[in-house]
Write an enzyme that holds these catalytic residues in place. Structure first.
Site, PDB file in Angstrom:
ATOM      1  N   THR A 536       0.854  -1.183   0.000  1.00 36.68           N
ATOM      2  CA  THR A 536       0.000   0.000   0.000  1.00 36.68           C
ATOM      3  C   THR A 536       0.888   1.231   0.000  1.00 36.68           C
ATOM      4  O   THR A 536       1.858   1.300   0.756  1.00 36.68           O
ATOM      5  CB  THR A 536      -0.942   0.035   1.219  1.00 36.68           C
ATOM      6  OG1 THR A 536      -1.851  -1.062   1.096  1.00 36.68           O
ATOM      7  CG2 THR A 536      -1.746   1.316   1.287  1.00 36.68           C
ATOM      8  N   PHE A 538       1.191   5.045   0.831  1.00 43.21           N
ATOM      9  CA  PHE A 538       0.588   6.111   1.626  1.00 43.21           C
ATOM     10  C   PHE A 538       1.190   7.434   1.178  1.00 43.21           C
ATOM     11  O   PHE A 538       2.345   7.464   0.749  1.00 43.21           O
ATOM     12  CB  PHE A 538       0.936   5.923   3.110  1.00 43.21           C
ATOM     13  CG  PHE A 538       0.270   4.733   3.751  1.00 43.21           C
ATOM     14  CD1 PHE A 538      -0.886   4.884   4.498  1.00 43.21           C
ATOM     15  CD2 PHE A 538       0.812   3.455   3.609  1.00 43.21           C
ATOM     16  CE1 PHE A 538      -1.500   3.790   5.088  1.00 43.21           C
ATOM     17  CE2 PHE A 538       0.203   2.356   4.193  1.00 43.21           C
ATOM     18  CZ  PHE A 538      -0.957   2.525   4.936  1.00 43.21           C
TER      19      PHE A 538
END
Ligand code: PEP
Ligand code: MN
Length: 646
Positions: A536, A538
């Site tokens: 992921t 960010f």
């Protein structure tokens, strides 16, 4: 032996214990850990453990069977993190979940040379500048270093770029001179690993020391040398594997990478690897640098020279700055797999802005979720635990709000996942909150586990709580349990907290193992994500004001700009807008379209653009681009210029 003290030990009891041990000729060293305070007692006399255990205030006594004591894992359970302050009032932490790189030429050859190398390696992400000033050489006719002059240039270069300096010390007689020039980290070379007098004198300075493994030493011998340093008074010892001598002649030495994992269990000290001196073949060094990180090393020390053919020493074992840069980029990508991040020195961009921290306090970084959320881990990766405080919020919207109204300094929000695609809510938040900019980016390797109560097993589970992303990323596993009910939570950590608080055996959560520790849950199944390539990304957000005044800029140069725009309602509008990127030969790495609320079938676009690797100021490049986009679009906003963190 290690004596664990009772939490409520009285002052007089402690004094009594210490005088008892002193009377038996023990040398004492107190270590305050997070959970307990221990006294390490090292001496020649054999004392009966049970006798010491009876002394008031003593919790328990652990005898240490190894020939080295203070360096051993038994002595200290937690990993040692060595703190090295730099010239900008920041502290570099070596060990823990960070990877650091020390780089520089084999020896300082001239002021120009060390200045050039320092600039190049700092730009690529090195946090320590290494170079010899007094060089031990196998041949008496080789270059011996610039001596004092070299120290002066080395320190000047280190100070200019915020890099503490590492230099080898070959004789105790050099200590006063090296102290005068403010050497930050002493290196004990492989050839001096068992120069015990030198170890004692250098250890007594209390400064950080990189201890290189001799090419003929076992790991136990390395740790005994570390013991000399530790018992002389420093607690800042960094072990360095740099290859050992074997029958193999294809490489300069044989890089013993298994040493990293073996040392991990034998000692709490950080371990770094020097692939340069081990391999000694320029084009083969970066790959072994990556392998070192994959083996679990806390960092690297690498010889970097802009013109190795002309180097006065270490020619063959030096890589060029371009190789170092590429290696650091690759390490950046590898780090999340290792559950780590590459340590960078943060540099405020404009002169006159004093650092990024709030006056006196920690910087506040908001995230959505509860303690243990992936976003909180991302904060720990990007910022330094000692300078940032993670603030839990209930939604992404609240994070944007807090950043906008100044109730926190930064926000950490997920933007895209490698398996599940975009986190649309956050793209939408960018269009809702006009004043928010992107200042940085960090990528996390996401690993999910099924977490349940301590007495539960997989067969008991009926209901699973998680964030929709947690479900989406664990689809294959969940498909094997179609009978389970799935209930959405705000975040994976919220789910874990809920399951822990409800105390219902048939409930489970999908979240990280960090959540298991925080909420006292049991790991029922590990790594249940569909694909190990589950990352992921960010982004770190700040209010425009904050972002412009003091962006969180690392030494990694910004290489990405993000824009949002709406196109005119005419044919070819999007094509014409994108043509701007094409004309400038810019790589558009992401284009998202989102519906504009209230305007049926109208969209706005989000675009990530790679900024080319040139010395040109990326900020003005992005501004120029913005100007051109303004001419072709209806409305456009530059969301930020930052390092992509991939
Ligand atoms: C060095 O780091 O430049 C050096 C001489 O290393 P080693 O002591 O490992 O040979
Ligand atoms: Mn060298």
């Amino acid at each position: 032996m290690v004596i664990v003290l009772k939490k409520d030990i009285e002052k007089s009891q402690k004094e009594n214990l210490e005088s008892f041990l002193h009377s038996h000729d023990f040398k004492l060293n107190e270590v305050r850990g997070e959970e307990e305070t221990v006294i390490a007692a090292v001496g020649k006399v054999k004392l009966d453990v049970s006798e010491v255990e009876l002394i008031p205030g003593v919790q328990r006594v652990i005898p240490i069977s190894r020939p080295y004591k203070m360096a051993s894992r038994e002595f200290k359970k937690e990993n040692t993190v060595v703190e090295i302050p730099n010239s900008r009032g920041q502290v570099i932490r070596l060990g823990g979940n960070r990877i650091i790189a020390a780089a520089g030429p084999c020896a300082v050859e001239s002021r120009e040379q060390i200045m050039e190398v320092a600039a190049r390696v700092a730009e690529s992400g090195a946090v320590l500048l290494r170079s010899a000033t007094f060089k031990p050489q196998s041949s008496p006719y080789s270059f011996k270093g610039l001596g004092e002059e070299g120290l002066k240039y080395l320190k000047e270069a280190g100070d200019k770029y915020g890099l503490p300096v590492v230099t080898e010390i070959v004789s105790e007689s050099l200590i006063p001179l090296m102290e005068d020039y403010g050497v930050d980290v002493y290196q004990i070379g492989a050839g001096n690993m068992q120069n015990f007098d030198l170890l004692k004198k250098v250890g007594a300075l209390g400064k950080p020391v990189i201890l290189k493994r001799s090419y003929t030493a076992t790991l136990e011998e390395l740790l005994m040398s570390a013991e000399y340093l530790l018992s002389a008074g420093t607690d800042k010892v960094i072990l360095c594997e740099r290859g050992i001598r074997t029958f193999e002649h294809a490489t300069r030495n044989t890089l013993d990478l298994s040493a990293v994992q073996v040392l991990r269990s034998l000692t709490h000290l950080p371990v770094i690897v020097d692939p340069s001196h081990a391999v000694g073949i320029r084009e083969k060094i970066p790959a072994m640098g990556l392998a070192s990180v994959a083996s679990g090393a806390d960092g690297l020390v690498v010889d970097v020279h802009p013109n190795p053919e002309k180097a006065l020493s270490g020619a063959i074992l030096s890589i060029v700055p371009e190789q170092f840069d590429k290696m650091m980029h690759d390490i950046e990508a590898l780090a999340p797999v290792m559950g780590k991040s590459v340590y960078h020195i943060f540099t405020p961009v404009s002169a006159g802005v004093s650092g990024i921290t709030k006056e006196g306090g920690k910087i506040q970084v908001a995230y959505s979720g509860k303690k243990g959320a992936y976003a909180e881990q991302a904060i720990g990766r990007y910022f330094d635990a000692s300078e940032a405080e993670a603030l839990a919020m209930d939604s992404f919207g609240e994070v944007f709000q807090a950043v906008t109204d100044g109730s926190c300094d930064y926000g950490m929000i997920p933007i895209e996942n490698s398996l599940n695609g975009s986190v649309y809510q956050n793209y939408d938040n960018f269009s809702r909150f006009d004043d928010v900019e992107i200042v940085g980016s960090v990528t996390l390797n996401i690993r999910h586990s099924l977490l349940g109560l301590q007495d539960a097993c997989v067969e008991d589970i009926k209901t699973v709580y998680s964030h929709p992303q947690g479900f989406g990323q664990s689809k294959k596993y969940l498909d094997q349990h179609k009978e389970w009910g799935l209930i959405d939570s705000v975040s994976t950590s919220t789910a874990a907290e809920f399951v822990a608080s409800q105390k219902v055996k048939s409930n489970a959560a999908i979240g990280s193992i960090v959540n298991a520790q925080i909420y006292g849950l049991k790991i029922l199944a590990e790594d249940i994500e569909d694909d190990p390539g589950n990352f992921t990304r960010f982004v770190i957000i700040a209010s425009r004001d904050k972002a412009r005044k003091a962006p969180v800029l690392s030494n990694i140069r910004p290489n990405m700009a993000s824009f949002i725009f709406t196109t005119r309602n005419e044919s070819g509008a999007l094509y014409n807008t994108l043509g701007i990127f094409e004309k400038q030969r810019l790589n558009l790495t992401r284009l998202e379209s989102r519906p504009i609320k209230g305007q049926l079938w109208k969209s706005w676009f989000y675009a990530d653009v790679e900024l080319p690797d040139s010395s040109e100021d990326v900020y003005s490049r992005a501004e120029t681009l913005l100007g051109e986009l303004k001419e072709k679009t209806e409305d456009v906003r530059l969301l930020g210029v930052y390092a992509d963190g991939k």
